[in-house]
Design a protein around this motif. Structure first.
Motif, mmCIF file in Angstrom:
data_model
loop_
_atom_site.group_PDB
_atom_site.id
_atom_site.type_symbol
_atom_site.label_atom_id
_atom_site.label_comp_id
_atom_site.label_asym_id
_atom_site.label_seq_id
_atom_site.Cartn_x
_atom_site.Cartn_y
_atom_site.Cartn_z
ATOM 1 N N LYS A 1 30.909 39.096 52.318
ATOM 2 C CA LYS A 1 29.897 38.959 51.262
ATOM 3 C C LYS A 1 29.461 40.326 50.755
ATOM 4 C CE LYS A 1 27.843 34.575 52.649
ATOM 5 N NZ LYS A 1 26.592 33.880 52.979
ATOM 6 N N LEU A 2 29.177 41.236 51.687
ATOM 7 C CA LEU A 2 28.746 42.578 51.289
ATOM 8 C C LEU A 2 29.829 43.303 50.490
ATOM 9 C CD1 LEU A 2 26.902 43.755 54.535
ATOM 10 C CD2 LEU A 2 25.882 43.028 52.361
ATOM 11 N N THR A 3 31.067 43.169 50.923
ATOM 12 C CA THR A 3 32.176 43.797 50.208
ATOM 13 C C THR A 3 32.305 43.207 48.805
ATOM 14 O OG1 THR A 3 33.344 44.183 52.276
ATOM 15 C CG2 THR A 3 34.650 44.280 50.267
ATOM 16 N N ALA A 4 32.219 41.901 48.694
ATOM 17 C CA ALA A 4 32.341 41.245 47.393
ATOM 18 C C ALA A 4 31.226 41.685 46.454
ATOM 19 C CB ALA A 4 32.327 39.728 47.561
ATOM 20 N N VAL A 5 29.998 41.681 46.941
ATOM 21 C CA VAL A 5 28.865 42.077 46.099
ATOM 22 C C VAL A 5 28.981 43.544 45.691
ATOM 23 C CG1 VAL A 5 26.351 42.409 46.071
ATOM 24 C CG2 VAL A 5 27.329 40.282 46.965
ATOM 25 N N ILE B 1 31.833 43.824 43.054
ATOM 26 C CA ILE B 1 31.415 43.234 41.783
ATOM 27 C C ILE B 1 30.363 44.117 41.114
ATOM 28 C CG2 ILE B 1 30.198 41.271 40.744
ATOM 29 C CD1 ILE B 1 31.697 39.491 42.801
ATOM 30 N N SER B 2 29.454 44.678 41.894
ATOM 31 C CA SER B 2 28.442 45.580 41.340
ATOM 32 C C SER B 2 29.092 46.834 40.757
ATOM 33 C CB SER B 2 27.432 45.977 42.414
ATOM 34 O OG SER B 2 26.768 44.851 42.895
ATOM 35 N N GLY C 1 30.105 34.532 40.323
ATOM 36 C CA GLY C 1 30.843 34.853 41.544
ATOM 37 C C GLY C 1 29.931 35.298 42.671
ATOM 38 N N VAL C 2 28.991 36.180 42.362
ATOM 39 C CA VAL C 2 28.050 36.660 43.382
ATOM 40 C C VAL C 2 27.193 35.503 43.889
ATOM 41 C CG1 VAL C 2 25.973 38.071 43.713
ATOM 42 C CG2 VAL C 2 27.994 39.067 42.649
ATOM 43 N N THR C 3 26.724 34.669 42.966
ATOM 44 C CA THR C 3 25.894 33.529 43.355
ATOM 45 C C THR C 3 26.667 32.592 44.281
ATOM 46 O OG1 THR C 3 24.697 33.666 41.265
ATOM 47 C CG2 THR C 3 24.521 31.596 42.476
ATOM 48 N N TYR C 4 27.922 32.333 43.941
ATOM 49 C CA TYR C 4 28.743 31.446 44.764
ATOM 50 C C TYR C 4 28.946 32.040 46.157
ATOM 51 C CZ TYR C 4 32.524 28.555 46.433
ATOM 52 O OH TYR C 4 33.289 27.713 47.205
ATOM 53 N N VAL C 5 29.350 33.297 46.210
ATOM 54 C CA VAL C 5 29.618 33.943 47.502
ATOM 55 C C VAL C 5 28.360 33.957 48.371
ATOM 56 C CG1 VAL C 5 30.139 36.178 48.559
ATOM 57 C CG2 VAL C 5 31.588 35.312 46.731
ATOM 58 N N LEU C 6 27.233 34.319 47.785
ATOM 59 C CA LEU C 6 25.999 34.415 48.566
ATOM 60 C C LEU C 6 25.445 33.049 48.968
ATOM 61 C CD1 LEU C 6 24.176 37.368 46.771
ATOM 62 C CD2 LEU C 6 25.499 37.415 48.904
ATOM 63 N N SER C 7 25.840 32.002 48.254
ATOM 64 C CA SER C 7 25.324 30.670 48.589
ATOM 65 C C SER C 7 26.106 29.996 49.722
ATOM 66 C CB SER C 7 25.350 29.767 47.352
ATOM 67 O OG SER C 7 26.679 29.461 46.982
ATOM 68 N N ARG C 8 27.242 30.560 50.119
ATOM 69 C CA ARG C 8 28.019 29.996 51.224
ATOM 70 C C ARG C 8 27.426 30.443 52.553
ATOM 71 N NH1 ARG C 8 29.584 26.131 48.557
ATOM 72 N NH2 ARG C 8 28.214 27.098 47.101
ATOM 73 N N SER D 1 32.163 47.056 39.626
ATOM 74 C CA SER D 1 32.871 46.643 38.410
ATOM 75 C C SER D 1 31.913 46.431 37.246
ATOM 76 C CB SER D 1 33.655 45.349 38.657
ATOM 77 O OG SER D 1 34.614 45.541 39.658
ATOM 78 N N ALA D 2 30.777 45.797 37.508
ATOM 79 C CA ALA D 2 29.788 45.566 36.456
ATOM 80 C C ALA D 2 29.244 46.890 35.935
ATOM 81 C CB ALA D 2 28.659 44.679 36.987
ATOM 82 N N SER D 3 28.945 47.810 36.838
ATOM 83 C CA SER D 3 28.447 49.128 36.426
ATOM 84 C C SER D 3 29.463 49.852 35.560
ATOM 85 C CB SER D 3 28.119 49.984 37.648
ATOM 86 O OG SER D 3 27.114 49.375 38.405
ATOM 87 N N TYR D 4 30.720 49.784 35.960
ATOM 88 C CA TYR D 4 31.770 50.422 35.184
ATOM 89 C C TYR D 4 31.835 49.818 33.777
ATOM 90 C CZ TYR D 4 36.225 52.085 33.528
ATOM 91 O OH TYR D 4 37.193 52.653 32.751
ATOM 92 N N LEU D 5 31.807 48.487 33.692
ATOM 93 C CA LEU D 5 31.871 47.832 32.390
ATOM 94 C C LEU D 5 30.686 48.219 31.507
ATOM 95 C CD1 LEU D 5 33.065 44.190 33.181
ATOM 96 C CD2 LEU D 5 34.319 45.989 31.993
ATOM 97 N N ILE D 6 29.503 48.267 32.100
ATOM 98 C CA ILE D 6 28.297 48.559 31.321
ATOM 99 C C ILE D 6 28.268 50.004 30.840
ATOM 100 C CG2 ILE D 6 25.781 48.785 31.468
ATOM 101 C CD1 ILE D 6 25.893 46.329 33.427
ATOM 102 N N PHE D 7 28.588 50.938 31.716
ATOM 103 C CA PHE D 7 28.384 52.345 31.394
ATOM 104 C C PHE D 7 29.620 53.089 30.889
ATOM 105 C CE2 PHE D 7 25.071 51.424 34.610
ATOM 106 C CZ PHE D 7 23.971 51.601 33.787
ATOM 107 N N PHE D 8 30.806 52.642 31.222
ATOM 108 C CA PHE D 8 31.993 53.442 30.906
ATOM 109 C C PHE D 8 33.044 52.739 30.050
ATOM 110 C CE2 PHE D 8 30.392 55.048 35.010
ATOM 111 C CZ PHE D 8 30.023 56.316 34.594
ATOM 112 N N SER D 9 32.902 51.447 29.805
ATOM 113 C CA SER D 9 33.925 50.767 29.010
ATOM 114 C C SER D 9 33.462 50.623 27.566
ATOM 115 C CB SER D 9 34.241 49.396 29.596
ATOM 116 O OG SER D 9 33.167 48.514 29.351
ATOM 117 N N ASN D 10 34.411 50.365 26.733
ATOM 118 C CA ASN D 10 34.128 50.206 25.313
ATOM 119 C C ASN D 10 34.607 48.831 24.860
ATOM 120 O OD1 ASN D 10 33.261 50.908 22.796
ATOM 121 N ND2 ASN D 10 35.114 52.033 22.247
ATOM 122 N N ILE D 11 34.262 47.801 25.635
ATOM 123 C CA ILE D 11 34.697 46.450 25.290
ATOM 124 C C ILE D 11 33.669 45.818 24.358
ATOM 125 C CG2 ILE D 11 35.975 46.163 27.450
ATOM 126 C CD1 ILE D 11 33.701 44.396 28.474
#
Length: 136
Positions: free
Chosen positions: A78-82, A85-86, A113-120, A88-98
């Motif tokens: 769970k910790l690895t997944a979060v 994902i964090s 994805g985070v919600t699903y993983v943490l809810s198990r 990846s999200a940071s990269y998309l927000i701050f460094f990508s031009n999508i």
């Protein structure tokens, strides 16, 4: 599509996921257990022998059996997944031009994805055997 062709495609998929998962056992960026679950699915559709081999594998089998029987995702996974994902999200927000819509959809899927993983569950239920192969 012929049955034999389907089985071969499932086997190719299973082996690809297995090798990525195997690499993930040594690299913290690749999540081993989810990739092994996908490999197990591919093998289950392509070869009963390979499915049984992976399901009972000394290294990967116990976590696959825990997922199969109890839907358990260990805290470390769970910790690895979060974390990934964090990152990846940071990269998309701050460094990508999508485009904004792609960013919104990507972040939405990541939140799901985070919600699903943490809810198990993180541990087997009380009273479950220590050996996952002997579970009810």
């Amino acid at each position: 599509m012929k049955e034999k062709t389907k089985r071969i495609l499932y086997l190719i998929f299973g082996w690809a996921m297995f090798f990525l998962g195997f690499i993930g056992a040594f690299l913290p960026v690749l999540p081993t257990t989810p990739l092994m679950i996908l490999a197990l699915w591919g093998f289950s559709n392509g070869s009963e022998t390979l499915h049984n081999w992976l399901y009972n594998h000394p290294k990967f089998g116990p976590s696959l059996q825990d997922w199969d029987k109890y839907r358990v995702i260990p805290i470390k996974a769970k910790l690895t997944a979060v974390a990934m994902i964090s990152f990846s999200a940071s990269y998309l927000i701050f460094f990508s031009n999508i485009p904004d819509i792609a960013l919104i959809v990507s972040l939405g899927l990541m939140i799901f994805g985070v919600t699903y993983v943490l809810s198990r569950k993180s541990h087997r239920p009380p009273g479950a055997n220590d050996d996952p192969s002997e579970a009810p």
